[in-house]
Design an enzyme around this catalytic site. Structure first.
Site, PDB file in Angstrom:
ATOM      1  N   GLY A  12       0.853  -1.187   0.000  1.00 39.72           N
ATOM      2  CA  GLY A  12       0.000   0.000   0.000  1.00 39.72           C
ATOM      3  C   GLY A  12       0.885   1.231   0.000  1.00 39.72           C
ATOM      4  N   TYR A 177      -1.765   3.879  19.714  1.00 39.33           N
ATOM      5  CA  TYR A 177      -1.821   4.480  21.044  1.00 39.33           C
ATOM      6  C   TYR A 177      -0.897   3.758  22.030  1.00 39.33           C
ATOM      7  CZ  TYR A 177      -4.636   8.520  20.518  1.00 39.33           C
ATOM      8  OH  TYR A 177      -5.022   9.792  20.194  1.00 39.33           O
ATOM      9  N   LYS A 180       2.462   5.452  22.472  1.00 41.50           N
ATOM     10  CA  LYS A 180       2.570   6.805  23.016  1.00 41.50           C
ATOM     11  C   LYS A 180       3.216   6.782  24.398  1.00 41.50           C
ATOM     12  CE  LYS A 180      -1.183   8.664  20.265  1.00 41.50           C
ATOM     13  NZ  LYS A 180      -0.833   9.839  19.483  1.00 41.50           N
ATOM     14  N   HIS A 238      -8.189   2.210  20.537  1.00 43.00           N
ATOM     15  CA  HIS A 238      -7.289   3.036  21.344  1.00 43.00           C
ATOM     16  C   HIS A 238      -7.747   3.163  22.804  1.00 43.00           C
ATOM     17  CE1 HIS A 238      -5.672   3.775  17.472  1.00 43.00           C
ATOM     18  NE2 HIS A 238      -6.370   4.838  17.146  1.00 43.00           N
ATOM     19  N   LYS A 336     -14.724  13.858  17.309  1.00 42.08           N
ATOM     20  CA  LYS A 336     -14.034  14.662  16.296  1.00 42.08           C
ATOM     21  C   LYS A 336     -14.687  16.029  16.243  1.00 42.08           C
ATOM     22  CE  LYS A 336     -12.142  11.125  13.337  1.00 42.08           C
ATOM     23  NZ  LYS A 336     -10.731  11.526  13.281  1.00 42.08           N
ATOM     24  N   GLN A 380      -1.731  13.652  25.211  1.00 48.70           N
ATOM     25  CA  GLN A 380      -1.314  14.637  24.209  1.00 48.70           C
ATOM     26  C   GLN A 380      -2.302  15.782  24.166  1.00 48.70           C
ATOM     27  OE1 GLN A 380      -1.572  11.926  20.867  1.00 48.70           O
ATOM     28  NE2 GLN A 380      -3.541  12.751  20.243  1.00 48.70           N
ATOM     29  N   TYR A 386      -0.407  15.090  36.319  1.00 46.66           N
ATOM     30  CA  TYR A 386      -0.576  15.996  37.448  1.00 46.66           C
ATOM     31  C   TYR A 386      -1.665  15.509  38.377  1.00 46.66           C
ATOM     32  CZ  TYR A 386      -4.090  18.265  34.388  1.00 46.66           C
ATOM     33  OH  TYR A 386      -5.141  18.536  33.553  1.00 46.66           O
TER      34      TYR A 386
HETATM   35  C1  BG6 Z   1      -6.545   6.882  14.130  1.00 44.55           C
HETATM   36  C2  BG6 Z   1      -7.946   7.188  13.705  1.00 44.55           C
HETATM   37  O1  BG6 Z   1      -6.442   5.561  14.543  1.00 44.55           O
HETATM   38  O2  BG6 Z   1      -6.171   7.731  15.190  1.00 44.55           O
HETATM   39  C3  BG6 Z   1      -8.079   8.644  13.314  1.00 44.55           C
HETATM   40  O3  BG6 Z   1      -8.293   6.375  12.604  1.00 44.55           O
HETATM   41  C4  BG6 Z   1      -7.559   9.533  14.406  1.00 44.55           C
HETATM   42  O4  BG6 Z   1      -9.428   8.953  13.032  1.00 44.55           O
HETATM   43  C5  BG6 Z   1      -6.184   9.093  14.848  1.00 44.55           C
HETATM   44  O5  BG6 Z   1      -7.508  10.842  13.900  1.00 44.55           O
HETATM   45  C6  BG6 Z   1      -5.701   9.878  16.050  1.00 44.55           C
HETATM   46  O6  BG6 Z   1      -4.355   9.608  16.295  1.00 44.55           O
HETATM   47  P1  BG6 Z   1      -3.440  10.659  17.039  1.00 44.55           P
HETATM   48  O7  BG6 Z   1      -2.152   9.938  17.242  1.00 44.55           O
HETATM   49  O8  BG6 Z   1      -3.327  11.856  16.154  1.00 44.55           O
HETATM   50  O9  BG6 Z   1      -4.137  10.991  18.313  1.00 44.55           O
END
Ligand code: BG6
Length: 491
Positions: A12, A177, A180, A238, A336, A380, A386
């Site tokens: 891809g 996630y 992170k 996530h 979102k 983030q 805290y």
């Molecule tokens: C992705 C989702 O898995 O995670 C997206 O498909 C989302 O919709 C993104 O925007 C968010 O990731 P991050 O690392 O920017 O918080």
């Protein structure tokens, strides 16, 4: 190339994910010297393009500095590209030939990144297994991106299919996630601090909320998004992953299998989510906004059908039926097109029993209850941990109380420390064969089991989709449900 050379395949290679994440990540890892000597990279996709074209598209995300130009040129020479279909064995044979030719050996280790639409996972994985396996002692690792199916059934089907061609050992299900910094820190915070581990239970904790907010809409990804919605896009993966790490029992060791055993165990204790604990919404454009992006609602995204009811915001309340957590709501909220980009975990502690700081002792004009303590892990932006506490307002007479914070903001405490991108860590993990930060098939199955009934209710339109304006703080109904479960909102 020596006996241990590696080949990293990007399937891809012409797509969005490859451009925005995979190629930039490979470049950074190469630049910083993290990749094994002699690693080669081969892109694969249907279009007749070139390495030049791929790099041109990714340039904006690779962020090559002036003094890195030479290293970058070297990196580029290690890349090649093969065009082919996603369903013909002979094309994958060609891919293998190219790999053998480049590495001058048939036993180089092979890593395959599937940055592909889910519709071709099945055929591509099968063809890789049949035509692209290295000769011994080379190993093969398959990195799979979500969506892993659309629901429990389709996910199980995909798992079954993959397990026909690969061992679980070979499969790396990525959930970025888990790469992170703050998500990885949960384990250290929880299990290396007596002061936290003692209170990490229903006796002390009133509610837990895991929040994901974005200040952007679907931005042209509407075609993909509409089929999935926010519950599948963010919550099932996530946020559920974060939940399992927050709530699991202490693993026997830091080994991947021990940690994943505990994660799946706690997910098994999660009860099905009740419809009254679900709030969903969809954003509409803010006609008064100066930002043209904010003027566009979800239904204005080109890929989205005009009558779509797909949620772009959702909140679910999860309860965990075990000794540690019974009765403690875990609220998962994602949206979102809100007012800010933020992901954070808030652990809210119970009220102080027998508050002696009654109104009489407060500074004038104050008559509210003592605020609850809260531990916040900000994933983030601007990573921080805290602890919100009450303290005596300095310099004043009596017992006037201030809500304040013991504050570990990374930007200050760890000034200058570069936090690697989640994808950097995770791809490096695959090179090293570390499974700690990847999702095991049984975890995946449990996560689907938990959200499956909600998805069915949404499908059957049993849950109202509440409109919210682009740029708003969220949906009032969601805050109300959280409050009903005992989460006290404090800014
Ligand atoms: C992705 C989702 O898995 O995670 C997206 O498909 C989302 O919709 C993104 O925007 C968010 O990731 P991050 O690392 O920017 O918080």
């Amino acid at each position: 190339s020596g006996p241990n050379s590696h080949i990293f395949f990007v399937l891809g290679a012409s797509g969005d994910l490859a451009k925005k994440k995979i190629y930039p990540t490979l470049w950074w890892l190469y630049r910083d010297g993290f990749l094994p000597e002699g690693t080669r990279f081969i892109g694969y996709a249907r279009s007749q393009i070139t390495v030049d074209k791929i790099f041109e598209n990714a340039a904006k995300y690779m962020k090559v500095q002036e003094d890195e130009k030479e290293t970058f040129a070297k990196f580029k020479t290690l890349n090649s590209y093969v065009a082919g279909s996603y369903d013909k064995g002979e094309d994958f044979e060609r891919l293998t030939n190219e790999a053998n030719h480049l590495s001058k050996q048939e036993s180089a280790h092979r890593l395959f990144y599937l940055a592909l639409p889910p519709s071709v996972y099945g055929s591509v994985s099968e063809l890789i297994s049949k035509h692209c396996r290295p000769k011994s002692p080379g190993w093969l690792r398959l990195i799979v991106e979500k969506p892993f199916g659309k629901d429990l059934q389709s996910s199980n089907k995909l798992s079954e299919h993959l397990s026909k061609f690969f061992s679980e050992e070979e499969i790396y299900r990525i959930d970025h996630y888990l790469g992170k910094e703050m998500v990885q820190n949960i384990i250290v915070l929880r299990f290396s601090n007596q002061i936290l581990s003692r209170v990490w239970n229903r006796d002390s904790i009133a509610a837990v909320i895991i929040i994901f907010k974005e200040d952007i809409g679907t931005q042209g990804r509407g075609g993909y998004f509409d089929e999935f919605g926010i519950l599948r896009d963010v919550i099932q993966n996530h946020l559920m992953q974060i939940l399992s790490i927050l709530a699991m029992e202490k693993p026997r060791s830091t080994k991947g299998e021990d940690i994943r055993n505990e994660k799946v165990k706690v997910l098994r204790c999660v009860a099905p989510i009740k419809p009254e604990d679900v709030v969903i919404g969809q954003y509409y454009g803010d006609k008064d906004s100066k930002d043209p992006e904010h003027q566009k609602g979800y239904l204005d995204d080109d890929g989205v059908p005009k009558d779509s009811t797909t949620p772009t915001y959702a909140q679910v309340v999860v309860s965990i039926n075990n000794e540690r957590w019974a009765g403690v709501p875990f609220i998962l909220r994602a949206g979102k097109a809100l007012n800010e980009k933020k992901a954070e975990i808030r652990i809210q502690f119970r009220d102080v029993p027998g508050d002696m700081f009654d109104d009489d002792n407060r500074a004038s004009g104050e008559s509210k209850k003592l605020s609850r303590d809260e531990l916040v892990m900000r994933v983030q932006p601007n990573e921080a941990v805290y602890l919100k506490l009450n303290t005596k307002r300095p310099g004043e007479m009596g017992f006037s109380i201030d809500e304040t914070e013991l504050d570990l903001t990374y930007g200050e405490r760890y000034k200058g420390v570069k936090l690697p991108d989640a994808y950097e860590r995770l791809i490096l993990d695959v090179f090293m064969g570390s499974k700690i930060n990847f999702v095991r098939s049984d975890e995946l199955e449990e996560a689907w089991r938990i959200v499956d009934p909600v998805l069915a209710d949404i499908e059957k339109k049993k849950i109202p989709v509440i409109p919210y304006k682009f740029g708003s703080i969220g949906i009032r109904e969601a805050f109300d449900v959280a409050a009903k479960h005992g989460y006290v909102f404090r800014g």
